[in-house]
Design a protein around this motif. Structure first.
Motif, PDB file in Angstrom:
ATOM      1  N   THR B  79      56.490  38.893   0.676  1.00  0.00           N
ATOM      2  CA  THR B  79      56.347  40.275   0.232  1.00  0.00           C
ATOM      3  C   THR B  79      56.323  41.230   1.418  1.00  0.00           C
ATOM      4  N   TYR B  82      59.952  41.553   2.522  1.00  0.00           N
ATOM      5  CA  TYR B  82      60.718  42.357   1.562  1.00  0.00           C
ATOM      6  C   TYR B  82      60.325  43.828   1.651  1.00  0.00           C
ATOM      7  N   THR B  83      59.026  44.073   1.823  1.00  0.00           N
ATOM      8  CA  THR B  83      58.568  45.457   1.856  1.00  0.00           C
ATOM      9  C   THR B  83      59.067  46.172   3.112  1.00  0.00           C
ATOM     10  N   HIS B 209      58.121  48.147  -3.516  1.00  0.00           N
ATOM     11  CA  HIS B 209      58.458  46.801  -3.037  1.00  0.00           C
ATOM     12  C   HIS B 209      57.261  45.868  -3.113  1.00  0.00           C
ATOM     13  N   TRP B 210      56.101  46.393  -2.753  1.00  0.00           N
ATOM     14  CA  TRP B 210      54.906  45.542  -2.768  1.00  0.00           C
ATOM     15  C   TRP B 210      54.619  45.046  -4.188  1.00  0.00           C
ATOM     16  N   PRO B 227      58.141  36.412  -4.183  1.00  0.00           N
ATOM     17  CA  PRO B 227      57.213  37.434  -3.702  1.00  0.00           C
ATOM     18  C   PRO B 227      55.821  37.167  -4.258  1.00  0.00           C
ATOM     19  N   GLN B 229      53.800  38.849  -6.058  1.00  0.00           N
ATOM     20  CA  GLN B 229      53.536  39.187  -7.451  1.00  0.00           C
ATOM     21  C   GLN B 229      53.941  38.067  -8.421  1.00  0.00           C
ATOM     22  N   SER B 269      45.366  40.437  -3.293  1.00  0.00           N
ATOM     23  CA  SER B 269      46.731  40.938  -3.387  1.00  0.00           C
ATOM     24  C   SER B 269      46.791  42.455  -3.314  1.00  0.00           C
TER      25      SER B 269
END
Lengths: 302, 295
Positions: B79, B82-83, B209-210, B227, B229, B269
């Motif tokens: 994540t 990606y973020t 993104h997060w 990710p 999530q 998270s």
């Protein structure tokens, strides 16, 4: 003169170059898929590709309209979004009107900071929170119910509670955030209006009714139109995550249905037809809402 | 006589207003607060409904097991990547698009706006998009997580409104006299003046993104690319504890610790967002206000 035009063009080409990456992105990921909509009218064969597959007319639309799911998912989608709009839309307006009257800046700041926060919680975490709080044996809500002598309720597993849970949690998450835009609009109201109202001996409620509300009415109308245009897209991800076989009776909406038949049962054409139907209703709603707004006031999206 | 009436009305109004706002405050705050105290309480005490206002019998076993789990760390790392990468792409593309659109002399600006707005209300839908991603060969790659939502039209409109309203046109005229091209002007003049909008874009795109999970759910098969999530979903919603989390536990313990893990993982998270939230607040308020300027 010619030199100037040339220079102007030379400068414009830089602007063209700047937008190029984004335009490519939109062509690939947004307009490309629009071309793919035609598979709703085809029997899709991966080997022949989208263009090569044979046309079958409105076969898949007919199948959707005749399926026992049609009325159920349509009703669920519409009811869920109408409830959401009816219950959720006024809350930020009322909160903003009240907050605007708060003189104690510390208290105002505290309320704002706290009520904005849930907006940043992810949808997975929100649904996770609902699951732990609403759990029949270990959840907080049922502990409270038992404390008052009631019976524990399996909220997530009952179709009759789905809409309430969905709408209430949406208000919890987004009402505070929604106040920002109205507070901004209220901040723009001229002080002379308030002065005049006070001189006339208006009470606070009367000031809200005759000064505040008319001032933010344009913002309210624009936001209402935008919401109406999205009525068929009711928080698909949240519905999807909150859904289980026990509450499917009320939780199955067009978009979750489209996901299931499309990606789980791999019925690409059928799913695309369902999705196109959804988009078309959306566009019609948006155009209608905009037209109505235009007719009754000067505010519209375009 | 009339005056006293107004005063009374106002007093009643003030009381009602305060009651409503305090209630709203508590309704939003208590669940968040409860998660914090529950995550460090004794599992049995939570499950039997004995934790209300203060944590009971401090127990960090939940956190201990969360941090021991590999999948959580993999998800966290993914994540973050990606973020960071995704948000950078977002930012560059959005500014590069918003700047020309903010220029009155950009001859095709109006058509580009229409081109963008159409995508806000009309799209191909799930399956055509899925097939497109498949055709390009992005299935099950990390690139899909950073490329798929590269530009958000709403954010472009916000950025464009900001550039239009906050940067004086005279600056551009002066720069042109100095022989400045659009590219140089953008980098040397516009960007340094655009810090507020850059902060807003970073925030909006970063949070998106997060919190992203659906893209991962559809396009990723390889768990190593998941990710955070998506991993949260399996634990929080599908009730699938990772093996490492609940091994060496008896059934009753498993239930108690299981709840602790759920509360703890919500905190873990959301921690980055919670930590930066107070610093960012002034920016997102600004962001909505900039956005509300009708572009």
């Amino acid at each position: 003169m010619v030199l100037r035009v040339k220079k102007h063009m030379a400068k414009q080409y830089q602007l063209y170059l700047m937008i190029l990456p984004a335009v490519i992105y939109f062509l690939i990921f947004h307009y490309g898929p629009m071309y793919g909509i035609q598979i709703a009218f085809k029997d899709f064969r991966p080997i022949d590709g989208i263009t090569g597959s044979p046309w079958v007319g409105i076969k898949y639309f007919e199948r959707f309209f005749k399926s026992y799911q049609f009325w159920r998912v349509l009703r669920n989608t519409l009811l869920l979004s109408v409830f959401q709009l009816a219950a959720g839309f006024p809350v930020p307006i009322i909160m903003a009107l009240l907050l605007n009257q708060v003189k104690n800046m510390k208290f105002k700041k505290l309320v704002q900071t706290v009520t904005y926060a849930p907006h940043f919680i992810s949808i997975v975490v929100l649904v996770g929170m609902l699951n732990v709080f609403l759990s029949p044996s270990t959840g907080l809500v049922n502990h409270v119910i038992r404390l008052f002598g009631g019976e524990a309720v399996y909220f997530i597993g009952k179709p009759e509670y789905f809409r309430t849970i969905f709408v209430a949690s949406g208000i919890w998450q987004n009402a505070g955030w929604g106040t920002i835009i109205y507070l901004a609009a209220l901040a723009g109201v001229g002080p002379e209006l308030y002065e005049a109202a006070k001189v006339d001996g208006a009470s606070k409620l009367q000031i809200i009714r005759h000064v505040d509300v008319p001032s933010i009415a344009p913002t309210i109308i624009i936001l209402l139109i935008m919401n109406l245009g999205r009525i068929m897209n009711v928080g698909f991800q949240k519905a999807f995550l909150l859904q289980n076989p026990l509450n499917a009776e009320t939780s199955e909406i067009i978009q979750t249905y489209m996901y299931k038949v499309g990606l789980l049962q791999m019925e690409f054409e059928y799913s695309t037809a369902v999705s196109l139907f959804n988009t078309l209703i959306n566009v019609v709603l948006l155009l209608t809402a905009n037209r109505i707004a235009k007719k009754f006031s000067e505010n519209s999206l375009w | 006589m009339i005056k006293t009436n107004v005063l009374n009305d106002d007093k009643v109004f003030d009381i009602v207003k305060t009651v409503i706002l305090v209630t709203a405050l508590l309704l939003v705050m208590y669940p968040l607060y409860f998660i914090i105290i529950a995550s460090i309480s004794d599992g049995t005490a939570i499950n039997t409904g004995n934790v209300w206002f203060l944590p009971k019998g401090i127990n960090l076993e939940g956190y201990h097991r969360i941090l021991k789990d590999d999948m959580i760390w993999i998800g966290y790392r993914n994540t973050i990547v990606y973020t960071v990468v995704g948000t950078s792409i977002n930012l560059v593309l959005t500014i590069l698009l918003a700047y020309p659109l903010s220029r009155k002399d950009f001859s095709i600006g109006k058509y580009v706006m229409i081109f963008l707005m159409i995508t806000m209300y009309f799209n191909g839908g799930l399956i055509p998009r899925y097939l497109q991603v498949k055709n390009i060969g992005l299935m099950d790659t990390w690139l899909v997580m950073v490329l798929l939502n590269s530009v958000n039209v709403f954010n472009v409109i916000i950025a464009r409104s900001f550039l239009k309203s906050s940067i004086p046109e005279t600056l551009y005229e002066a720069a042109v006299l100095d022989g400045c091209s659009h590219a140089t002007y953008l980098v040397k003049v516009v960007l340094p003046l655009s810090k507020p909008i850059i902060a807003v874009l970073l925030l909006y795109y970063g949070i998106a993104h997060w919190n992203e999970f659906f893209t991962g759910l559809i396009y990723l098969k390889n768990e190593k690319l998941y990710p955070l999530q998506l991993i949260l979903r399996s634990i929080l919603i599908e009730n699938q504890m990772q093996d490492a989390m609940v091994e060496d536990l008896s059934d009753t313990n498993q239930k108690d610790i299981g709840e602790l893990i759920k509360y703890g993982i919500i905190i873990v998270s959301s921690l980055p967002v919670l930590v930066i939230y107070p610093f960012l607040q002034k920016y997102f308020v600004q962001g909505v206000m900039i956005g509300s300027v009708k572009g």
